[in-house]
Every structure is written in structure tokens, then in C-alpha cells.
Design a protein around this motif. Sequence first.
Motif, mmCIF file in Angstrom:
data_model
loop_
_atom_site.group_PDB
_atom_site.id
_atom_site.type_symbol
_atom_site.label_atom_id
_atom_site.label_comp_id
_atom_site.label_asym_id
_atom_site.label_seq_id
_atom_site.Cartn_x
_atom_site.Cartn_y
_atom_site.Cartn_z
ATOM 1 N N LYS A 1 0.831 -1.204 0.000
ATOM 2 C CA LYS A 1 0.000 0.000 0.000
ATOM 3 C C LYS A 1 0.867 1.256 0.000
ATOM 4 C CE LYS A 1 -3.863 -2.071 2.583
ATOM 5 N NZ LYS A 1 -4.645 -2.008 3.850
ATOM 6 N N GLN B 1 1.180 4.058 -3.062
ATOM 7 C CA GLN B 1 0.835 5.459 -2.828
ATOM 8 C C GLN B 1 2.006 6.384 -3.180
ATOM 9 O OE1 GLN B 1 -2.037 6.825 -2.142
ATOM 10 N NE2 GLN B 1 -1.251 8.923 -1.961
ATOM 11 N N SER C 1 -7.073 3.619 -4.802
ATOM 12 C CA SER C 1 -7.179 3.105 -3.437
ATOM 13 C C SER C 1 -6.921 1.600 -3.440
ATOM 14 C CB SER C 1 -8.574 3.382 -2.873
ATOM 15 O OG SER C 1 -8.832 4.763 -2.827
ATOM 16 N N ASP D 1 -3.856 -4.738 -6.479
ATOM 17 C CA ASP D 1 -2.892 -3.694 -6.115
ATOM 18 C C ASP D 1 -1.531 -3.951 -6.759
ATOM 19 O OD1 ASP D 1 -4.938 -2.670 -4.614
ATOM 20 O OD2 ASP D 1 -4.157 -3.373 -2.686
#
Length: 223
Positions: free
Chosen positions: A36, A40, A96, A103
Motif C-alpha cells: 500500500k 501510494q 485506493s 494492487d
Amino acid sequence: MEIHISAEICEQIPDFKIGVIEYRNIMIGDSPQMVKGRLQLFQESIFFELENKQITDLAGIMEWRSIFKKTGKDPNRYRHSAEALFRRIQKQNYLSPIHSAIDINNFFSLQYQVPIGVYDQDRLKAPVVIRIGRVGEAYNGLNGRSNSLEHLILSSDENGPFGSPFVDSDRAPATVNTRNALQIIYLRPSTSDVDAAKLTESLMNMFTQIHGGEASYQVLGCL
């Protein structure tokens, strides 16, 4: 799983190639904080890099737009998935976290500027053919709409099309319930065979590091 590229694609794009990875006994769930965080930070760095650039000037984006043109699909109306990700980031509409498989897909798609699909292999029936969509072909996509597949490069099994570099269908996406998966990297044709293998293996290794299980890969091309 038996996978091959159609003669029609090879006639139009002789250096066309894909990376194919098969996973067995994996566990998909929430992404680790490391994934994550990297996703980002990567998006933020891309946003600043794009301040003085046109997305269509990026080499990978440009190359896949040219592929759409060659098969007869307007890249201004049908933007390939990697370009769509970059356009979101340019608007600071950052991605997100969804789940670990998606992801990682997004991270590598941004890194290499290529579309990538990941599918629940147990919902597919071999053989899989990478081909060009025929007149009247369509499917319900993950974008919530019916999508025309005519002139679009797509992935199809015995039950029909299930994925494409534009948007995947809602028939066989990888989910948290997926245990065996098929991943297709729509490589840039200009990528050398050596670099294509390195890229595919790198994605496989990161995926199995997160999801466990076993995996194998191959690079398929026309030459």
C-alpha cells in the motif's frame, strides 16, 4: 493451461508478445502495508513527473495506443488500462487499495506502462486464445458497462472473451476467493525477449512473495 496468439494478431503486429503466469494455491487478501505504501508513493511521484508531460508522450502509453490503431480500435475512445491509470493519477484521483492481486497488478502496470490482467483460472476453460474481437462481440466489464470488443485485442476461452487490455469482463476476475490464477501481461512489442522474461519473472516473484503458493511463467510471441 494451453494459451496461444492468433495468426491474425501476428499478421498485424509481428513482434506482439505477452507474459503469462500461472499461480496455484495462492491466498489473496488485503495488501500488506508495504505494498500500500509503495503504491501510494509511486503514484505521488508519477503525478509530479506528469506536471510538464503529456501522458500520450510516455513510451509505453504511446506504443499501446498504436497497437489499438493497428487493430482498428480508436485509442481516444477506448483507452488501454495502463493509460487510464495514468490519467487518474494526473487528476490526483489516486488508486485506493482493493485487494493484494489488483494492487500488485496496478503497481506493475504503472511501472512498465502496460496493461495487465489477473483472472481466476478455475473459472476459465482452456484453451485460451489471444485474438482480435469480431463484429458484434461484447461483454459486461468491470467498469459496469457492456463493452464492444470489435477490433479490440482480447483474451478468450471456450466460453468466449473474458479479458482485454481495455477492461476485463466480470466473468472471471481474481478475487479474495481465488486459489488458482492466470495473469496476462500485455507486453510492449518493442521489449526484447530477455527484458520480457525478466519483467514477467519479477512480477511472478513479487506476487508469490505476497500470496504464497507456486507459480510458473512463460513469454509467448509471434516470432
